[in-house]
Design an enzyme around this catalytic site. Structure first.
Site, short mmCIF file in Angstrom:
data_model
loop_
_atom_site.label_atom_id
_atom_site.label_comp_id
_atom_site.label_asym_id
_atom_site.label_seq_id
_atom_site.Cartn_x
_atom_site.Cartn_y
_atom_site.Cartn_z
N LYS A 1 0.85 -1.19 0.00
CA LYS A 1 0.00 0.00 0.00
C LYS A 1 0.89 1.24 0.00
CE LYS A 1 -3.76 1.87 2.91
NZ LYS A 1 -4.59 1.55 4.11
N SER B 1 -9.24 0.70 2.91
CA SER B 1 -8.53 1.61 2.03
C SER B 1 -7.30 0.95 1.39
CB SER B 1 -8.08 2.84 2.83
OG SER B 1 -7.17 2.46 3.87
N SER C 1 -9.51 -1.87 7.00
CA SER C 1 -8.95 -1.54 5.69
C SER C 1 -8.06 -2.60 5.06
CB SER C 1 -8.18 -0.22 5.77
OG SER C 1 -9.07 0.84 6.04
#
Length: 464
Positions: free
Chosen positions: A74, A150, A174
């Site tokens: 990420k 996310s 997330s």
């Protein structure tokens, strides 16, 4: 899990163990393996890649536990020569990292340099992949399906076979939400187990570094390398104990809030799982609605603090981020202080009730299944707030309690989308969760292997 369940676009083996066997047999070099995987990321068709760094030019040690293994992350971790984009133009205003991310360095030292940095919701503020600054991210399972956030790019990249594992962060689900929407395994670790040094913040008391992978074994080896030597030994000890002695399992399918109610197909799959495991009667989670409220207070208040410099300077923030920060700025300080003060006692109460006489507690992951993207995209004409809230209704309270949790697929719905379950354990018991996930993979491999085929070829997978 079968070796043919997933294939990388380049045709490499589906698991880390199988790839390492090729390297040991001399059929592939470390440099070749990394180059092939990074090229697949360069050809990304799912809009999940944010940045491609250069690979190390020095020769890699093939004996390292992750040598040749593609790991992408990420875009929230600081690299030695790059600050993260955070799904925006850079990290939050006023934040700077003194060092690059500790956990990324640990994986690099184990032989897995970062192959790519992956797309995400802006500043980690979102339950989906929604980000107006980038092309819409596509779910490899079904292009119409939502991608959870996310850590959305991490879920997509692993599910698409672009990398073997990925680091993400989990503040309210997330890591677990993208795992559930993409039909892979997602682990939220115990709060503080993996250092957040070099990780852009959202809410410090909730932020947790987690991992996404295709299977329990792949997750196990990657997590081991993300920990200290002492932590890794404890991980393996709990894993071995669970494999040897078995696990006591409890279930809780009923939410205190209607947004957590189960769709019929999800309820059937979860009930079938409980029946197959011979789990005793369902138990309730005491004060679940209040735990959610305390989690929300912590998230909003701490996010407001992170983004306070941008708000004071009237710096433009993405809409969802701005709404989160502005809402947090209106929360009375005493509410936040009470939420933090109550956390230890709330955690003890949960462990003594929901996990009484049990090693893990099973709950739904996405209670309404994987929704269409339009239903959970706030700018869509089809947007339904209830569907968006449902995505994290069973997850955010786990962050407040600081506990580890894992999400993995157990079936497919009639449309071929994954139905996943969440398992929660006591602090530091990640080894139990991974052991249980591996047992599920071995007992119901079709729940995993069916996710690798095209949607047209997929039929409903039921637990027998």
């Amino acid at each position: 899990m079968t070796q043919t369940a997933f294939r990388t676009p380049a045709g490499l083996p589906s698991s880390i163990g199988a790839l390492r066997a090729l390297l040991r047999d001399g059929e592939l070099t470390v440099s070749e393996a990394l180059a092939v995987q990074q090229q697949a990321l360069r050809e990304d068709r799912w809009h999940c890649v944010a940045h491609i760094p250069d690979l190390p030019k020095v020769r890699q040690d093939a004996s390292l536990p992750l040598a040749g293994v593609g790991v992408a992350h990420k875009d929230i971790f600081v690299l030695p020569d790059r600050l993260p984009g955070c799904g925006a133009d850079g990290p939050p205003s006023g934040w700077s990292a003194r060092r690059h991310a500790t956990v990324v360095q640990r994986l690099t030292n184990a032989g897995a340099p970062p192959l790519a940095m992956l797309g995400m919701a802006p500043f980690a503020s979102g339950a989906t992949a929604e980000n107006s600054a980038y092309p819409p991210m596509r779910n490899p399972i079904d292009p119409v399906a939502a991608v959870g956030g996310s850590s959305s790019g991490s879920g997509v990249a692993v599910a698409a076979g672009l990398c073997y594992a990925s680091l993400g962060t989990d503040t309210a689900g997330s890591v677990r939400m993208p795992a559930a929407t993409c039909g892979i395994v997602g682990l939220k670790t115990t709060h503080g187990l993996i250092p957040t040094q070099g990780v852009a913040p959202l809410a410090s008391s909730l932020d947790t570094v987690g991992l996404l992978a295709r299977s329990g074994p792949d997750l196990m080896v990657t997590l081991s390398c993300a920990l200290t030597a002492v932590q890794a030994r404890k991980l393996h000890a709990t894993y071995d104990a669970a494999q040897r002695d078995g696990l006591r399992i409890a279930v809780s399918w009923t939410h205190a809030n209607p947004t957590g109610d189960l769709a019929p197909g999800v309820a059937q799959a979860l009930d079938s799982l409980a029946c197959a495991l011979n789990v005793p009667a369902e138990r309730s989670i005491k004060d679940l609605r209040e735990l959610q409220r305390l989690a929300e207070i912590s998230l909003y208040a701490e996010a407001a603090s992170v983004h306070a410099p941008a708000l004071r300077a009237n710096t433009q923030l993405p809409g969802l981020v701005r709404n989160l920060a502005l809402t947090g700025s209106t929360i009375p300080v005493i509410w936040y202080l009470n939420a933090r003060r109550e956390q230890p006692s709330r955690c003890r109460e949960f462990l003594g009730t929901a996990l009484a006489d049990a090693d893990i507690l099973l709950t739904p992951a996405l209670p309404r299944g994987v929704p269409d993207s339009g239903l959970v995209t706030t700018t869509s004409a089809d947007f339904q707030p209830r569907e968006l809230v449902a995505m994290f209704s069973w997850m955010s309270f786990v962050n407040y309690l600081g506990l580890p949790a894992i999400v993995l697929p157990i079936a497919c719905d009639i449309g071929g989308r994954p139905i996943s379950v969440q398992a929660i354990a006591r602090p530091g018991k990640e080894g139990l969760l991974i052991a249980w996930a591996q047992q599920v993979e071995q007992r119901w491999p079709d729940a995993f292997s069916s996710l690798s085929t095209s949607n047209k070829e997929r039929n409903q997978t039921c637990l027998k």
